[in-house]
Design a protein around this motif. Structure first.
Motif, PDB file in Angstrom:
ATOM      1  N   GLY A  94     -38.661 -31.729  39.988  1.00 43.18           N
ATOM      2  CA  GLY A  94     -39.487 -31.487  41.159  1.00 43.18           C
ATOM      3  C   GLY A  94     -39.978 -32.788  41.763  1.00 43.18           C
ATOM      4  O   GLY A  94     -39.830 -33.865  41.171  1.00 43.18           O
ATOM      5  N   ARG A  95     -40.575 -32.671  42.924  1.00 39.77           N
ATOM      6  CA  ARG A  95     -41.105 -33.832  43.633  1.00 39.77           C
ATOM      7  C   ARG A  95     -42.374 -34.313  42.954  1.00 39.77           C
ATOM      8  O   ARG A  95     -43.207 -33.515  42.519  1.00 39.77           O
ATOM      9  CB  ARG A  95     -41.414 -33.452  45.087  1.00 39.77           C
ATOM     10  N   LEU A  96     -42.523 -35.626  42.854  1.00 42.71           N
ATOM     11  CA  LEU A  96     -43.766 -36.221  42.374  1.00 42.71           C
ATOM     12  C   LEU A  96     -44.648 -36.455  43.588  1.00 42.71           C
ATOM     13  O   LEU A  96     -44.307 -37.263  44.465  1.00 42.71           O
ATOM     14  CB  LEU A  96     -43.499 -37.541  41.636  1.00 42.71           C
ATOM     15  N   VAL A  97     -45.780 -35.759  43.654  1.00 43.98           N
ATOM     16  CA  VAL A  97     -46.632 -35.834  44.835  1.00 43.98           C
ATOM     17  C   VAL A  97     -47.366 -37.165  44.958  1.00 43.98           C
ATOM     18  O   VAL A  97     -47.898 -37.475  46.022  1.00 43.98           O
ATOM     19  CB  VAL A  97     -47.631 -34.654  44.898  1.00 43.98           C
ATOM     20  N   ASP A  98     -47.374 -37.959  43.894  1.00 41.35           N
ATOM     21  CA  ASP A  98     -48.057 -39.254  43.928  1.00 41.35           C
ATOM     22  C   ASP A  98     -47.334 -40.279  44.790  1.00 41.35           C
ATOM     23  O   ASP A  98     -47.884 -41.332  45.084  1.00 41.35           O
ATOM     24  CB  ASP A  98     -48.218 -39.792  42.505  1.00 41.35           C
ATOM     25  N   GLY A  99     -46.112 -39.995  45.191  1.00 47.51           N
ATOM     26  CA  GLY A  99     -45.374 -40.854  46.102  1.00 47.51           C
ATOM     27  C   GLY A  99     -44.525 -41.910  45.421  1.00 47.51           C
ATOM     28  O   GLY A  99     -44.632 -42.144  44.216  1.00 47.51           O
ATOM     29  N   PRO A 100     -43.667 -42.562  46.208  1.00 47.47           N
ATOM     30  CA  PRO A 100     -42.709 -43.525  45.659  1.00 47.47           C
ATOM     31  C   PRO A 100     -43.340 -44.824  45.164  1.00 47.47           C
ATOM     32  O   PRO A 100     -42.710 -45.574  44.432  1.00 47.47           O
ATOM     33  CB  PRO A 100     -41.743 -43.776  46.815  1.00 47.47           C
ATOM     34  N   GLU A 101     -44.575 -45.084  45.528  1.00 43.70           N
ATOM     35  CA  GLU A 101     -45.232 -46.310  45.079  1.00 43.70           C
ATOM     36  C   GLU A 101     -46.013 -46.119  43.780  1.00 43.70           C
ATOM     37  O   GLU A 101     -46.592 -47.072  43.246  1.00 43.70           O
ATOM     38  CB  GLU A 101     -46.165 -46.836  46.178  1.00 43.70           C
ATOM     39  N   ALA A 102     -46.045 -44.896  43.259  1.00 37.95           N
ATOM     40  CA  ALA A 102     -46.796 -44.619  42.032  1.00 37.95           C
ATOM     41  C   ALA A 102     -46.196 -45.380  40.862  1.00 37.95           C
ATOM     42  O   ALA A 102     -44.983 -45.547  40.761  1.00 37.95           O
ATOM     43  CB  ALA A 102     -46.781 -43.120  41.729  1.00 37.95           C
ATOM     44  N   SER A 103     -47.067 -45.856  39.997  1.00 38.77           N
ATOM     45  CA  SER A 103     -46.618 -46.506  38.764  1.00 38.77           C
ATOM     46  C   SER A 103     -46.152 -45.393  37.819  1.00 38.77           C
ATOM     47  O   SER A 103     -46.955 -44.582  37.362  1.00 38.77           O
ATOM     48  CB  SER A 103     -47.772 -47.295  38.146  1.00 38.77           C
ATOM     49  N   LEU A 104     -44.861 -45.356  37.567  1.00 38.41           N
ATOM     50  CA  LEU A 104     -44.272 -44.261  36.813  1.00 38.41           C
ATOM     51  C   LEU A 104     -43.482 -44.811  35.638  1.00 38.41           C
ATOM     52  O   LEU A 104     -42.748 -45.788  35.777  1.00 38.41           O
ATOM     53  CB  LEU A 104     -43.354 -43.449  37.737  1.00 38.41           C
ATOM     54  N   HIS A 105     -43.657 -44.181  34.477  1.00 41.18           N
ATOM     55  CA  HIS A 105     -42.969 -44.627  33.264  1.00 41.18           C
ATOM     56  C   HIS A 105     -42.443 -43.416  32.505  1.00 41.18           C
ATOM     57  O   HIS A 105     -43.044 -42.337  32.565  1.00 41.18           O
ATOM     58  CB  HIS A 105     -43.932 -45.395  32.346  1.00 41.18           C
ATOM     59  N   GLN A 106     -41.352 -43.618  31.800  1.00 43.82           N
ATOM     60  CA  GLN A 106     -40.845 -42.561  30.933  1.00 43.82           C
ATOM     61  C   GLN A 106     -41.953 -42.211  29.938  1.00 43.82           C
ATOM     62  O   GLN A 106     -42.596 -43.087  29.375  1.00 43.82           O
ATOM     63  CB  GLN A 106     -39.591 -43.030  30.211  1.00 43.82           C
TER      64      GLN A 106
END
Length: 132
Positions: A94-106
């Protein structure tokens, strides 16, 4: 929605994540099919059961190009592959609503939220747990 997925979409419209549970082996599957992928029953008698939408990010991708005109205004966006806590190996994208600039990690924790598309139609999405 079709006959097999109507329960999922009806629950989503009410901002509830409800997944198909096999009436034979009691395991969840998504999307439901004519055969349970776990017990191989050809008569799985699926029922849609509300579940906690928390899970763990397994992987993700940033979609930067719109290959369909209807998505042109939405790019860039992040799609996450989430393993839900309710059952090992039960995954949703699904889409991550935090946006493409969110700090995201496995391994990041997410919760299910809903994108309202039009009145009566909502699509499950995800938010970073700390940001929800």
């Amino acid at each position: 929605p079709d006959a097999q997925s109507a329960g999922y979409w009806a629950a989503a419209a009410d901002h509830v994540l409800a997944l198909a549970r096999c009436g034979r082996c009691d395991r969840f599957t998504h999307p439901p099919g004519v055969v349970c992928p776990h017990c191989l029953s050809t008569d799985p008698a699926f029922t849609f059961v509300p579940v906690d939408g928390r899970g763990t990010v397994r992987s993700w991708t940033v979609v930067r190009d719109s290959f369909l005109p209807g998505f042109a205004a939405d790019v860039p966006f992040v799609l996450v592959d989430v393993e839900l806590d309710v059952q090992a190996d039960l995954r949703l994208v699904g889409r991550l609503v935090d946006g493409p600039e969110a700090s995201l990690h496995q391994g990041d924790r997410v919760v299910t939220v809903f994108d309202d598309l039009v009145p009566g139609v909502a699509v499950p999405a995800f938010a970073l747990e700390a940001a929800s």
